[in-house]
Scaffold this motif. Structure first.
Motif: not given
Length: 317
Positions: A189-218
């Motif tokens: 479980i630890s092996t699968l979790t570490l491999g998956l969370l890395a991908q989800y983390s990178v995707n979430m970071r990119s999405s958050v950075v993009a969302a922070m630039q949106e007009d509704y956030v400003l």
């Protein structure tokens, strides 16, 4: 109407997989020739097995029987164990669901959380540490990651077992059996979790950075909303949409493709069953495994698509 179109698309894809599944494994080998190469089987026994399994008929007749049997829930019998393929799949599926399901839940909770906190402090030391750590985890092959965990927690510090779902020869039942399985499941479980969370983390970071630039956030910042309120109400719900898609798509592949992890830890699930079927050239079992894996991916794609339209009303329009 959109839901009906998606359902029809999923059914059509599954029908294509059903047909492709039959011809795929006959293109890479002939069961009759494999039987002929077995020195332990006399010619009479080979002919009896070929006739019993319908391998003496032409491929189109075999294909018709295959489609009819599959639609009725009969996936044939294993060449190795002579048990129904459905029983083999149902026997291995719970073990795969255990490690893949728990790993997906943990990764889906931890990965986006890490990505959110990295993006919120982007450009600073915490962002660099978390992002580079996740990128490194994502780049490491899953089997190598599993071997590192074995070396660390089963050899250097012998805290956890290295393989199997239970202690060999164990007759424990009830809570003792559950505790034994849980202890053996920690490393897979630890092996699968570490491999998956890395991908989800990178995707979430990119999405958050993009969302922070949106007009509704400003706009939300301009009207004086607190940063935590903006993050909770405006940034996170929108940033999660692409991550939900990745999680849903990955779930089908994780359930059907945890071959490496299960083989590494001798975990008795779908992955180990696939390895055994490949080594034994068990064509009915391989067909059943391929059909099961494909159906999982198709269903997860459909569920993710429908869920995405619920989360984002713009998709429905």
């Amino acid at each position: 109407m959109r839901i009906i179109k998606r359902l029809l698309t999923a059914i059509g894809t599954l029908a294509f997989v059903l047909c492709f599944n039959f011809f795929l494994f006959r293109a890479v080998g002939d069961p009759k020739q494999d039987l002929a190469r077995n020195p332990k089987l006399p010619k009479a026994a080979q002919d009896a097995i070929i006739e019993q399994r319908g391998l003496d008929q032409n491929q189109w007749v075999q294909f018709k029987h295959y489609v009819d049997d599959t639609l009725s829930g009969d996936l044939g019998r294993s060449f190795i164990t002579n048990r129904p393929v459905v029983d083999e799949l149902l026997g291995a599926l719970p073990d795969t669901l255990l490690i893949a399901g728990v790993a997906t839940i943990l990764a889906s909770l931890i990965g986006p959380w890490v990505g959110l906190h990295a993006a919120w402090k982007r450009g600073r030391a915490r962002d660099t540490l978390l992002t580079q750590g996740c990128v490194a985890l994502y780049a490491i092959p899953v089997f190598w990651l599993g071997m590192l965990l074995i070396a660390a927690f089963a050899q250097a510090v012998p805290l956890l077992p290295t393989g199997h779902a239970t202690e060999p020869g164990s007759t424990a039942t009830g809570f003792a059996h559950a505790a034994d399985v849980a202890q053996h499941a920690v490393l897979p479980i630890s092996t699968l979790t570490l491999g998956l969370l890395a991908q989800y983390s990178v995707n979430m970071r990119s999405s958050v950075v993009a969302a922070m630039q949106e007009d509704y956030v400003l706009t939300a910042r301009a009207v004086g909303l607190r940063p935590r309120t903006i993050r909770r109400r405006h940034i996170v719900p929108n940033a999660l949409l692409p991550v939900v898609t990745v999680i849903g798509l990955n779930l089908g592949f994780v359930l059907g493709g945890a071959i490496t992890v299960e083989a590494l830890f001798s975990w008795p699930g779908i992955g180990t069953l696939t390895m055994q079927a490949i080594q034994g050239k068990d064509y009915p079992l391989l067909q059943g495994l391929f059909l099961l894996s494909s159906a999982m991916v198709i269903m997860m794609n459909l569920a993710t698509d429908l869920l995405y339209s619920r989360l984002d009303p713009r998709i429905r329009d």
